[in-house]
Design a protein around this motif. Structure first.
Motif, PDB file in Angstrom:
ATOM      1  N   UNK A 158       0.864  -1.178   0.000  1.00 47.40           N
ATOM      2  CA  UNK A 158       0.000   0.000   0.000  1.00 47.40           C
ATOM      3  C   UNK A 158       0.900   1.227   0.000  1.00 47.40           C
ATOM      4  N   UNK A 159       0.690   2.128  -0.932  1.00 49.23           N
ATOM      5  CA  UNK A 159       1.517   3.337  -0.992  1.00 49.23           C
ATOM      6  C   UNK A 159       1.243   4.223   0.227  1.00 49.23           C
ATOM      7  N   UNK A 205      -5.165   7.840   3.375  1.00 48.95           N
ATOM      8  CA  UNK A 205      -6.618   7.810   3.254  1.00 48.95           C
ATOM      9  C   UNK A 205      -7.246   6.919   4.316  1.00 48.95           C
ATOM     10  N   UNK A 206      -6.613   5.791   4.585  1.00 50.45           N
ATOM     11  CA  UNK A 206      -7.100   4.895   5.635  1.00 50.45           C
ATOM     12  C   UNK A 206      -6.915   5.548   7.011  1.00 50.45           C
ATOM     13  N   UNK A 207      -5.763   6.155   7.197  1.00 48.00           N
ATOM     14  CA  UNK A 207      -5.427   6.756   8.488  1.00 48.00           C
ATOM     15  C   UNK A 207      -6.366   7.919   8.810  1.00 48.00           C
ATOM     16  N   UNK A 249      -8.627  -2.695   5.907  1.00 49.58           N
ATOM     17  CA  UNK A 249      -7.830  -3.122   4.761  1.00 49.58           C
ATOM     18  C   UNK A 249      -8.248  -4.551   4.448  1.00 49.58           C
ATOM     19  N   UNK A 250      -8.527  -4.829   3.197  1.00 51.19           N
ATOM     20  CA  UNK A 250      -8.875  -6.182   2.773  1.00 51.19           C
ATOM     21  C   UNK A 250      -7.639  -6.834   2.180  1.00 51.19           C
ATOM     22  N   UNK A 251      -7.244  -7.974   2.746  1.00 57.73           N
ATOM     23  CA  UNK A 251      -6.078  -8.703   2.241  1.00 57.73           C
ATOM     24  C   UNK A 251      -6.504 -10.108   1.847  1.00 57.73           C
ATOM     25  N   UNK A 252      -5.739 -10.700   0.958  1.00 54.36           N
ATOM     26  CA  UNK A 252      -5.959 -12.094   0.563  1.00 54.36           C
ATOM     27  C   UNK A 252      -4.756 -12.878   1.057  1.00 54.36           C
ATOM     28  N   UNK A 253      -5.014 -13.892   1.886  1.00 54.60           N
ATOM     29  CA  UNK A 253      -3.933 -14.684   2.455  1.00 54.60           C
ATOM     30  C   UNK A 253      -3.315 -15.583   1.395  1.00 54.60           C
ATOM     31  N   UNK A 254      -2.202 -16.194   1.733  1.00 54.27           N
ATOM     32  CA  UNK A 254      -1.534 -17.115   0.820  1.00 54.27           C
ATOM     33  C   UNK A 254      -2.432 -18.288   0.438  1.00 54.27           C
ATOM     34  N   UNK A 255      -3.402 -18.620   1.283  1.00 53.77           N
ATOM     35  CA  UNK A 255      -4.332 -19.724   1.013  1.00 53.77           C
ATOM     36  C   UNK A 255      -5.598 -19.273   0.297  1.00 53.77           C
ATOM     37  N   UNK A 256      -5.678 -17.978  -0.072  1.00 55.60           N
ATOM     38  CA  UNK A 256      -6.832 -17.476  -0.805  1.00 55.60           C
ATOM     39  C   UNK A 256      -7.973 -16.969   0.060  1.00 55.60           C
ATOM     40  N   UNK A 257      -7.800 -16.969   1.372  1.00 50.89           N
ATOM     41  CA  UNK A 257      -8.827 -16.482   2.286  1.00 50.89           C
ATOM     42  C   UNK A 257      -8.780 -14.954   2.339  1.00 50.89           C
ATOM     43  N   UNK A 314     -10.533  -9.042   6.446  1.00 55.43           N
ATOM     44  CA  UNK A 314     -10.725  -7.603   6.603  1.00 55.43           C
ATOM     45  C   UNK A 314     -10.113  -7.223   7.936  1.00 55.43           C
ATOM     46  N   UNK A 315      -9.069  -6.390   7.891  1.00 54.15           N
ATOM     47  CA  UNK A 315      -8.307  -6.044   9.083  1.00 54.15           C
ATOM     48  C   UNK A 315      -8.355  -4.540   9.328  1.00 54.15           C
ATOM     49  N   UNK A 316      -8.302  -4.122  10.597  1.00 56.33           N
ATOM     50  CA  UNK A 316      -8.291  -2.680  10.886  1.00 56.33           C
ATOM     51  C   UNK A 316      -7.025  -2.025  10.338  1.00 56.33           C
ATOM     52  N   UNK A 317      -7.185  -0.954   9.586  1.00 57.54           N
ATOM     53  CA  UNK A 317      -6.033  -0.247   9.013  1.00 57.54           C
ATOM     54  C   UNK A 317      -5.103   0.266  10.108  1.00 57.54           C
ATOM     55  N   UNK A 318      -5.654   0.627  11.239  1.00 58.71           N
ATOM     56  CA  UNK A 318      -4.836   1.177  12.327  1.00 58.71           C
ATOM     57  C   UNK A 318      -3.798   0.186  12.843  1.00 58.71           C
ATOM     58  N   UNK A 319      -4.042  -1.111  12.666  1.00 56.43           N
ATOM     59  CA  UNK A 319      -3.091  -2.122  13.150  1.00 56.43           C
ATOM     60  C   UNK A 319      -1.799  -2.146  12.332  1.00 56.43           C
ATOM     61  N   UNK A 320      -1.809  -1.500  11.162  1.00 55.76           N
ATOM     62  CA  UNK A 320      -0.615  -1.466  10.312  1.00 55.76           C
ATOM     63  C   UNK A 320       0.190  -0.185  10.483  1.00 55.76           C
ATOM     64  N   UNK A 321      -0.257   0.704  11.341  1.00 57.04           N
ATOM     65  CA  UNK A 321       0.447   1.965  11.577  1.00 57.04           C
ATOM     66  C   UNK A 321       1.914   1.758  11.975  1.00 57.04           C
ATOM     67  N   UNK A 322       2.244   0.774  12.822  1.00 58.84           N
ATOM     68  CA  UNK A 322       3.655   0.587  13.190  1.00 58.84           C
ATOM     69  C   UNK A 322       4.552   0.205  12.008  1.00 58.84           C
ATOM     70  N   UNK A 323       3.976  -0.260  10.923  1.00 62.48           N
ATOM     71  CA  UNK A 323       4.756  -0.721   9.773  1.00 62.48           C
ATOM     72  C   UNK A 323       4.829   0.327   8.656  1.00 62.48           C
TER      73      UNK A 323
END
Length: 73
Positions: free
Chosen positions: A10-11, A17-19, A26-34, A37-46
């Motif tokens: 994500x740029x 925009x999420x912040x 944030x919607x992600x697709x796992x390696x297994x195709x699942x 939907x995760x809270x965008x705020x949880x990615x702030x440290x990264x």
């Protein structure tokens, strides 16, 4: 506990925009195709000047509550 791995690219501008509240998840697709939907705020440290990029592992408990999100590469 269950673990799911996925890649994210994500740029910085898109993440702002999420912040700012334009999108709170944030919607992600796992390696297994699942789809997760995760809270965008949880990615702030990264967040860096490049955005949020890399491989991640999310750990959830029996109630599907997030226990941890960690960057693995």
């Amino acid at each position: 506990m269950r673990h799911y791995t996925f890649s994210m690219d994500i740029s910085y501008q898109s993440y702002l925009g999420h912040y700012s509240g334009a999108a709170s998840t944030v919607l992600v697709v796992t390696d297994n195709g699942l789809k997760l939907q995760l809270p965008a705020s949880r990615f702030r440290p990264f967040l860096s000047q490049l955005g949020v990029k890399g491989r991640f592992r999310v750990t959830v408990n029996a109630q599907n509550r997030i226990e941890a999100i960690e960057q693995i590469t």
